[in-house]
Design a protein around this motif. Structure first.
Motif, PDB file in Angstrom:
ATOM      1  N   LEU A 196      42.948  41.345  35.378  1.00 27.16           N
ATOM      2  CA  LEU A 196      42.188  42.577  35.550  1.00 27.16           C
ATOM      3  C   LEU A 196      42.736  43.553  34.508  1.00 27.16           C
ATOM      4  O   LEU A 196      43.864  44.006  34.603  1.00 27.16           O
ATOM      5  CB  LEU A 196      42.374  43.131  36.966  1.00 27.16           C
ATOM      6  CG  LEU A 196      41.767  42.290  38.091  1.00 27.16           C
ATOM      7  CD1 LEU A 196      42.028  42.953  39.445  1.00 27.16           C
ATOM      8  CD2 LEU A 196      40.279  42.119  37.897  1.00 27.16           C
ATOM      9  N   GLU A 204      35.906  42.699  35.119  1.00 27.15           N
ATOM     10  CA  GLU A 204      35.493  41.400  35.640  1.00 27.15           C
ATOM     11  C   GLU A 204      36.584  40.796  36.508  1.00 27.15           C
ATOM     12  O   GLU A 204      37.772  40.864  36.187  1.00 27.15           O
ATOM     13  CB  GLU A 204      35.167  40.437  34.491  1.00 27.15           C
ATOM     14  CG  GLU A 204      33.866  40.759  33.782  1.00 27.15           C
ATOM     15  CD  GLU A 204      33.467  39.655  32.818  1.00 27.15           C
ATOM     16  OE1 GLU A 204      34.342  38.861  32.435  1.00 27.15           O
ATOM     17  OE2 GLU A 204      32.289  39.601  32.450  1.00 27.15           O
ATOM     18  N   CYS A 205      36.154  40.192  37.610  1.00 31.56           N
ATOM     19  CA  CYS A 205      37.069  39.513  38.527  1.00 31.56           C
ATOM     20  C   CYS A 205      36.535  38.104  38.730  1.00 31.56           C
ATOM     21  O   CYS A 205      35.529  37.915  39.424  1.00 31.56           O
ATOM     22  CB  CYS A 205      37.113  40.283  39.846  1.00 31.56           C
ATOM     23  SG  CYS A 205      38.029  39.460  41.153  1.00 31.56           S
ATOM     24  N   TYR A 261      33.641  38.739  47.509  1.00 37.48           N
ATOM     25  CA  TYR A 261      34.455  39.718  46.801  1.00 37.48           C
ATOM     26  C   TYR A 261      34.433  41.067  47.517  1.00 37.48           C
ATOM     27  O   TYR A 261      33.421  41.449  48.114  1.00 37.48           O
ATOM     28  CB  TYR A 261      33.942  39.923  45.375  1.00 37.48           C
ATOM     29  CG  TYR A 261      34.019  38.691  44.502  1.00 37.48           C
ATOM     30  CD1 TYR A 261      35.164  38.420  43.757  1.00 37.48           C
ATOM     31  CD2 TYR A 261      32.952  37.808  44.411  1.00 37.48           C
ATOM     32  CE1 TYR A 261      35.242  37.287  42.956  1.00 37.48           C
ATOM     33  CE2 TYR A 261      33.015  36.675  43.621  1.00 37.48           C
ATOM     34  CZ  TYR A 261      34.166  36.433  42.895  1.00 37.48           C
ATOM     35  OH  TYR A 261      34.239  35.317  42.106  1.00 37.48           O
ATOM     36  N   SER A 262      35.546  41.765  47.423  1.00 40.18           N
ATOM     37  CA  SER A 262      35.600  43.178  47.821  1.00 40.18           C
ATOM     38  C   SER A 262      36.539  43.883  46.848  1.00 40.18           C
ATOM     39  O   SER A 262      37.410  43.260  46.251  1.00 40.18           O
ATOM     40  CB  SER A 262      36.083  43.325  49.268  1.00 40.18           C
ATOM     41  OG  SER A 262      37.395  42.800  49.407  1.00 40.18           O
ATOM     42  N   TRP A 263      36.331  45.199  46.681  1.00 39.49           N
ATOM     43  CA  TRP A 263      37.118  45.974  45.715  1.00 39.49           C
ATOM     44  C   TRP A 263      37.834  47.128  46.424  1.00 39.49           C
ATOM     45  O   TRP A 263      37.312  47.722  47.372  1.00 39.49           O
ATOM     46  CB  TRP A 263      36.207  46.551  44.627  1.00 39.49           C
ATOM     47  CG  TRP A 263      35.707  45.519  43.661  1.00 39.49           C
ATOM     48  CD1 TRP A 263      34.620  44.722  43.809  1.00 39.49           C
ATOM     49  CD2 TRP A 263      36.285  45.183  42.406  1.00 39.49           C
ATOM     50  NE1 TRP A 263      34.477  43.904  42.722  1.00 39.49           N
ATOM     51  CE2 TRP A 263      35.480  44.166  41.827  1.00 39.49           C
ATOM     52  CE3 TRP A 263      37.399  45.645  41.696  1.00 39.49           C
ATOM     53  CZ2 TRP A 263      35.751  43.595  40.592  1.00 39.49           C
ATOM     54  CZ3 TRP A 263      37.679  45.091  40.456  1.00 39.49           C
ATOM     55  CH2 TRP A 263      36.862  44.068  39.915  1.00 39.49           C
ATOM     56  N   LYS A 264      39.038  47.432  45.946  1.00 37.73           N
ATOM     57  CA  LYS A 264      39.801  48.561  46.465  1.00 37.73           C
ATOM     58  C   LYS A 264      40.273  49.439  45.309  1.00 37.73           C
ATOM     59  O   LYS A 264      40.564  48.942  44.223  1.00 37.73           O
ATOM     60  CB  LYS A 264      41.026  48.081  47.247  1.00 37.73           C
ATOM     61  CG  LYS A 264      40.717  47.418  48.572  1.00 37.73           C
ATOM     62  CD  LYS A 264      42.012  47.058  49.304  1.00 37.73           C
ATOM     63  CE  LYS A 264      41.709  46.436  50.661  1.00 37.73           C
ATOM     64  NZ  LYS A 264      42.974  46.098  51.382  1.00 37.73           N
ATOM     65  N   LYS A 265      40.330  50.712  45.588  1.00 40.79           N
ATOM     66  CA  LYS A 265      40.975  51.659  44.664  1.00 40.79           C
ATOM     67  C   LYS A 265      42.171  52.192  45.414  1.00 40.79           C
ATOM     68  O   LYS A 265      42.023  52.931  46.391  1.00 40.79           O
ATOM     69  CB  LYS A 265      40.029  52.787  44.275  1.00 40.79           C
ATOM     70  CG  LYS A 265      40.679  53.781  43.326  1.00 40.79           C
ATOM     71  CD  LYS A 265      39.742  54.934  43.006  1.00 40.79           C
ATOM     72  CE  LYS A 265      40.427  55.950  42.093  1.00 40.79           C
ATOM     73  NZ  LYS A 265      39.596  57.136  41.861  1.00 40.79           N
ATOM     74  N   ILE A 314      38.970  50.973  50.371  1.00 41.73           N
ATOM     75  CA  ILE A 314      37.918  50.020  49.999  1.00 41.73           C
ATOM     76  C   ILE A 314      36.808  50.759  49.272  1.00 41.73           C
ATOM     77  O   ILE A 314      36.339  51.800  49.727  1.00 41.73           O
ATOM     78  CB  ILE A 314      37.360  49.316  51.253  1.00 41.73           C
ATOM     79  CG1 ILE A 314      38.450  48.438  51.885  1.00 41.73           C
ATOM     80  CG2 ILE A 314      36.133  48.480  50.899  1.00 41.73           C
ATOM     81  CD1 ILE A 314      38.016  47.751  53.160  1.00 41.73           C
ATOM     82  N   LEU A 315      36.413  50.226  48.129  1.00 42.66           N
ATOM     83  CA  LEU A 315      35.315  50.828  47.360  1.00 42.66           C
ATOM     84  C   LEU A 315      33.980  50.346  47.905  1.00 42.66           C
ATOM     85  O   LEU A 315      33.797  49.153  48.168  1.00 42.66           O
ATOM     86  CB  LEU A 315      35.410  50.437  45.885  1.00 42.66           C
ATOM     87  CG  LEU A 315      36.498  51.142  45.059  1.00 42.66           C
ATOM     88  CD1 LEU A 315      36.518  50.562  43.660  1.00 42.66           C
ATOM     89  CD2 LEU A 315      36.238  52.642  44.988  1.00 42.66           C
ATOM     90  N   GLU A 369      29.653  50.586  47.333  1.00 41.92           N
ATOM     91  CA  GLU A 369      28.674  50.879  46.289  1.00 41.92           C
ATOM     92  C   GLU A 369      28.014  52.230  46.544  1.00 41.92           C
ATOM     93  O   GLU A 369      27.664  52.563  47.680  1.00 41.92           O
ATOM     94  CB  GLU A 369      27.607  49.770  46.257  1.00 41.92           C
ATOM     95  CG  GLU A 369      26.711  49.843  45.043  1.00 41.92           C
ATOM     96  CD  GLU A 369      25.867  48.588  44.878  1.00 41.92           C
ATOM     97  OE1 GLU A 369      24.881  48.663  44.143  1.00 41.92           O
ATOM     98  OE2 GLU A 369      26.219  47.541  45.467  1.00 41.92           O
TER      99      GLU A 369
END
Length: 201
Positions: free
Chosen positions: A161, A176-177, A187-191, A195-196, A198
Protein backbone atom coordinates in the motif's frame (compact mmCIF):
# COMPACT_ATOMS: atom_id res chain seq x y z
CA UNK A 1 2.09 -70.83 -70.76
CA UNK A 2 2.89 -69.62 -67.26
CA UNK A 3 1.82 -65.95 -67.18
CA UNK A 4 4.07 -63.05 -66.33
CA UNK A 5 2.86 -60.98 -63.42
CA UNK A 6 3.21 -57.22 -62.91
CA UNK A 7 1.91 -54.81 -60.32
CA UNK A 8 0.64 -51.24 -60.51
CA UNK A 9 -1.50 -48.76 -58.64
CA UNK A 10 -4.92 -48.12 -60.16
CA UNK A 11 -4.78 -44.43 -59.19
CA UNK A 12 -1.76 -43.84 -61.44
CA UNK A 13 0.68 -43.25 -58.58
CA UNK A 14 4.03 -44.99 -58.55
CA UNK A 15 4.46 -48.13 -56.49
CA UNK A 16 6.29 -47.37 -53.21
CA UNK A 17 10.07 -47.57 -53.69
CA UNK A 18 10.30 -49.83 -50.68
CA UNK A 19 7.91 -52.34 -52.31
CA UNK A 20 9.43 -55.70 -53.26
CA UNK A 21 8.09 -57.84 -56.11
CA UNK A 22 8.44 -61.60 -55.96
CA UNK A 23 7.77 -62.45 -59.60
CA UNK A 24 7.87 -66.22 -59.21
CA UNK A 25 5.08 -66.25 -56.60
CA UNK A 26 3.13 -63.21 -57.75
CA UNK A 27 3.71 -61.57 -54.39
CA UNK A 28 4.01 -57.84 -53.71
CA UNK A 29 5.51 -56.98 -50.32
CA UNK A 30 5.28 -53.48 -48.79
CA UNK A 31 7.32 -53.19 -45.57
CA UNK A 32 6.48 -50.54 -42.94
CA UNK A 33 3.06 -49.83 -44.46
CA UNK A 34 2.03 -46.16 -44.03
CA UNK A 35 -0.94 -43.91 -44.85
CA UNK A 36 0.60 -42.80 -48.17
CA UNK A 37 0.85 -46.45 -49.28
CA UNK A 38 -2.91 -46.96 -49.06
CA UNK A 39 -4.92 -47.19 -52.28
CA UNK A 40 -6.19 -49.51 -55.01
CA UNK A 41 -3.59 -51.96 -56.33
CA UNK A 42 -3.76 -54.10 -59.46
CA UNK A 43 -2.07 -57.40 -60.27
CA UNK A 44 -1.80 -57.97 -64.03
CA UNK A 45 -1.24 -61.52 -65.27
CA UNK A 46 -0.70 -62.16 -69.00
CA UNK A 47 0.57 -64.72 -71.47
CA UNK A 48 0.21 -65.24 -75.23
CA UNK A 49 -3.43 -66.30 -74.80
CA UNK A 50 -4.55 -63.16 -72.98
CA UNK A 51 -4.44 -61.24 -69.73
CA UNK A 52 -6.42 -60.74 -66.56
CA UNK A 53 -6.42 -58.20 -63.74
CA UNK A 54 -7.13 -58.62 -60.03
CA UNK A 55 -7.68 -55.55 -57.88
CA UNK A 56 -7.37 -55.06 -54.15
CA UNK A 57 -7.89 -52.05 -51.90
CA UNK A 58 -5.24 -51.47 -49.24
CA UNK A 59 -6.54 -49.36 -46.34
CA UNK A 60 -4.41 -47.88 -43.58
CA UNK A 61 -5.62 -48.22 -39.98
CA UNK A 62 -3.85 -47.26 -36.76
CA UNK A 63 -4.80 -47.36 -33.09
CA UNK A 64 -4.64 -44.04 -31.19
CA UNK A 65 -1.27 -42.73 -30.05
CA UNK A 66 -0.75 -39.63 -27.88
CA UNK A 67 0.71 -36.51 -29.47
CA UNK A 68 -0.24 -34.30 -26.47
CA UNK A 69 -0.92 -35.52 -22.94
CA UNK A 70 -2.39 -33.79 -19.90
CA UNK A 71 -0.38 -33.09 -16.74
CA UNK A 72 -1.14 -32.38 -13.06
CA UNK A 73 -2.48 -28.93 -12.14
CA UNK A 74 -2.59 -27.01 -8.86
CA UNK A 75 -5.16 -24.23 -8.93
CA UNK A 76 -6.57 -21.74 -6.45
CA UNK A 77 -10.32 -21.48 -5.97
CA UNK A 78 -11.99 -19.47 -8.77
CA UNK A 79 -9.01 -19.86 -11.10
CA UNK A 80 -9.48 -21.05 -14.68
CA UNK A 81 -8.25 -24.55 -15.50
CA UNK A 82 -7.82 -25.88 -19.05
CA UNK A 83 -6.55 -29.23 -20.31
CA UNK A 84 -6.06 -30.37 -23.88
CA UNK A 85 -5.11 -33.84 -25.08
CA UNK A 86 -4.44 -34.88 -28.68
CA UNK A 87 -3.96 -38.28 -30.29
CA UNK A 88 -3.17 -39.51 -33.80
CA UNK A 89 -4.88 -42.56 -35.29
CA UNK A 90 -6.79 -43.89 -38.27
CA UNK A 91 -9.70 -43.41 -38.26
CA UNK A 92 -9.42 -40.15 -36.32
CA UNK A 93 -9.90 -40.83 -32.58
CA UNK A 94 -12.84 -39.55 -30.58
CA UNK A 95 -12.41 -38.23 -27.03
CA UNK A 96 -14.20 -38.54 -23.71
CA UNK A 97 -13.35 -37.56 -20.14
CA UNK A 98 -13.52 -39.29 -16.76
CA UNK A 99 -13.29 -37.85 -13.26
CA UNK A 100 -12.31 -40.31 -10.52
CA UNK A 101 -13.20 -43.14 -12.91
CA UNK A 102 -16.71 -41.87 -13.68
CA UNK A 103 -17.83 -40.40 -17.03
CA UNK A 104 -17.65 -36.60 -17.04
CA UNK A 105 -20.48 -34.88 -18.89
CA UNK A 106 -20.68 -31.27 -20.08
CA UNK A 107 -22.48 -29.21 -17.46
CA UNK A 108 -22.79 -25.61 -16.37
CA UNK A 109 -19.26 -25.11 -15.08
CA UNK A 110 -17.44 -27.84 -17.02
CA UNK A 111 -16.93 -27.31 -20.75
CA UNK A 112 -15.92 -30.26 -22.94
CA UNK A 113 -15.04 -30.01 -26.63
CA UNK A 114 -13.22 -32.79 -28.48
CA UNK A 115 -9.99 -33.27 -26.51
CA UNK A 116 -10.27 -30.11 -24.38
CA UNK A 117 -11.70 -29.61 -20.89
CA UNK A 118 -12.18 -26.18 -19.32
CA UNK A 119 -13.41 -25.17 -15.86
CA UNK A 120 -13.66 -21.35 -15.81
CA UNK A 121 -13.97 -21.07 -11.99
CA UNK A 122 -12.75 -24.09 -10.06
CA UNK A 123 -14.13 -24.99 -6.65
CA UNK A 124 -12.98 -27.48 -4.04
CA UNK A 125 -15.46 -30.03 -5.41
CA UNK A 126 -13.57 -30.08 -8.74
CA UNK A 127 -10.45 -31.59 -7.16
CA UNK A 128 -9.73 -35.16 -8.23
CA UNK A 129 -8.14 -37.44 -10.81
CA UNK A 130 -9.09 -36.74 -14.42
CA UNK A 131 -8.58 -38.96 -17.47
CA UNK A 132 -8.71 -38.11 -21.15
CA UNK A 133 -9.70 -41.13 -23.23
CA UNK A 134 -8.94 -41.33 -26.97
CA UNK A 135 -10.39 -44.20 -28.96
CA UNK A 136 -11.15 -45.56 -32.39
CA UNK A 137 -12.22 -49.04 -33.50
CA UNK A 138 -8.63 -50.29 -33.23
CA UNK A 139 -7.81 -49.26 -29.66
CA UNK A 140 -8.31 -47.11 -26.56
CA UNK A 141 -5.66 -45.09 -24.68
CA UNK A 142 -5.82 -43.14 -21.39
CA UNK A 143 -3.95 -40.07 -20.12
CA UNK A 144 -4.32 -39.13 -16.44
CA UNK A 145 -3.73 -35.95 -14.43
CA UNK A 146 -4.66 -34.73 -10.97
CA UNK A 147 -6.36 -31.41 -10.22
CA UNK A 148 -5.51 -30.06 -6.77
CA UNK A 149 -7.60 -27.10 -5.63
CA UNK A 150 -6.09 -24.97 -2.88
CA UNK A 151 -7.49 -22.27 -0.62
CA UNK A 152 -5.24 -19.34 0.31
CA UNK A 153 -5.88 -16.81 3.08
CA UNK A 154 -5.23 -13.14 2.19
CA UNK A 155 -1.49 -12.58 1.81
CA UNK A 156 -0.12 -9.04 1.63
CA UNK A 157 3.54 -10.09 1.49
CA UNK A 158 3.80 -9.21 -2.21
CA UNK A 159 1.45 -6.23 -2.13
CA UNK A 160 2.42 -2.73 -1.06
CA UNK A 161 0.00 0.00 0.00
CA UNK A 162 1.94 2.98 -1.28
CA UNK A 163 2.37 6.09 0.82
CA UNK A 164 1.22 8.97 -1.33
CA UNK A 165 1.82 12.69 -0.94
CA UNK A 166 -0.57 15.10 -2.62
CA UNK A 167 1.08 17.83 -4.62
CA UNK A 168 -2.17 19.56 -5.42
CA UNK A 169 -5.12 19.90 -3.09
CA UNK A 170 -8.21 18.38 -4.63
CA UNK A 171 -6.26 15.88 -6.77
CA UNK A 172 -7.33 12.27 -7.12
CA UNK A 173 -5.62 9.46 -5.22
CA UNK A 174 -5.96 5.76 -6.08
CA UNK A 175 -4.65 3.15 -3.64
CA UNK A 176 -4.74 -0.44 -4.85
CA UNK A 177 -5.18 -3.38 -2.49
CA UNK A 178 -4.59 -6.72 -4.23
CA UNK A 179 -3.62 -9.47 -1.79
CA UNK A 180 -3.10 -13.03 -3.02
CA UNK A 181 -6.14 -14.99 -1.83
CA UNK A 182 -8.35 -17.92 -2.78
CA UNK A 183 -11.32 -17.75 -2.83
CA UNK A 184 -11.66 -14.06 -3.76
CA UNK A 185 -11.77 -12.00 -0.53
CA UNK A 186 -14.15 -9.24 0.53
CA UNK A 187 -12.60 -5.84 1.27
CA UNK A 188 -13.04 -3.10 3.85
CA UNK A 189 -11.01 0.09 4.39
CA UNK A 190 -10.00 1.95 7.54
CA UNK A 191 -8.48 5.35 8.15
CA UNK A 192 -6.68 4.96 11.43
CA UNK A 193 -9.18 3.00 13.54
CA UNK A 194 -12.26 4.30 11.77
CA UNK A 195 -13.96 2.26 9.08
CA UNK A 196 -14.25 4.21 5.84
CA UNK A 197 -17.64 4.24 4.18
CA UNK A 198 -18.39 5.31 0.65
CA UNK A 199 -19.62 8.89 0.27
CA UNK A 200 -19.64 11.62 -2.36
CA UNK A 201 -15.83 11.94 -2.08
Amino acid sequence: PVPTISWRRADGKQLPRKARRHRSSGLLEIPNFQQEDAGLYECLAENVRGKNVARGQLTFYAQPSWTQRISDVRAAIEERVSWECRASGRPKPSYRWLKDGEPLLPQGRVQLEQGSLTIPNVSLSDAGMYQCVAENKHGVIFASAELSVIAIGPDFSKTLLKKLTLVKVGGEVIIECKPKASPRPTYSWKKGKDILRENER
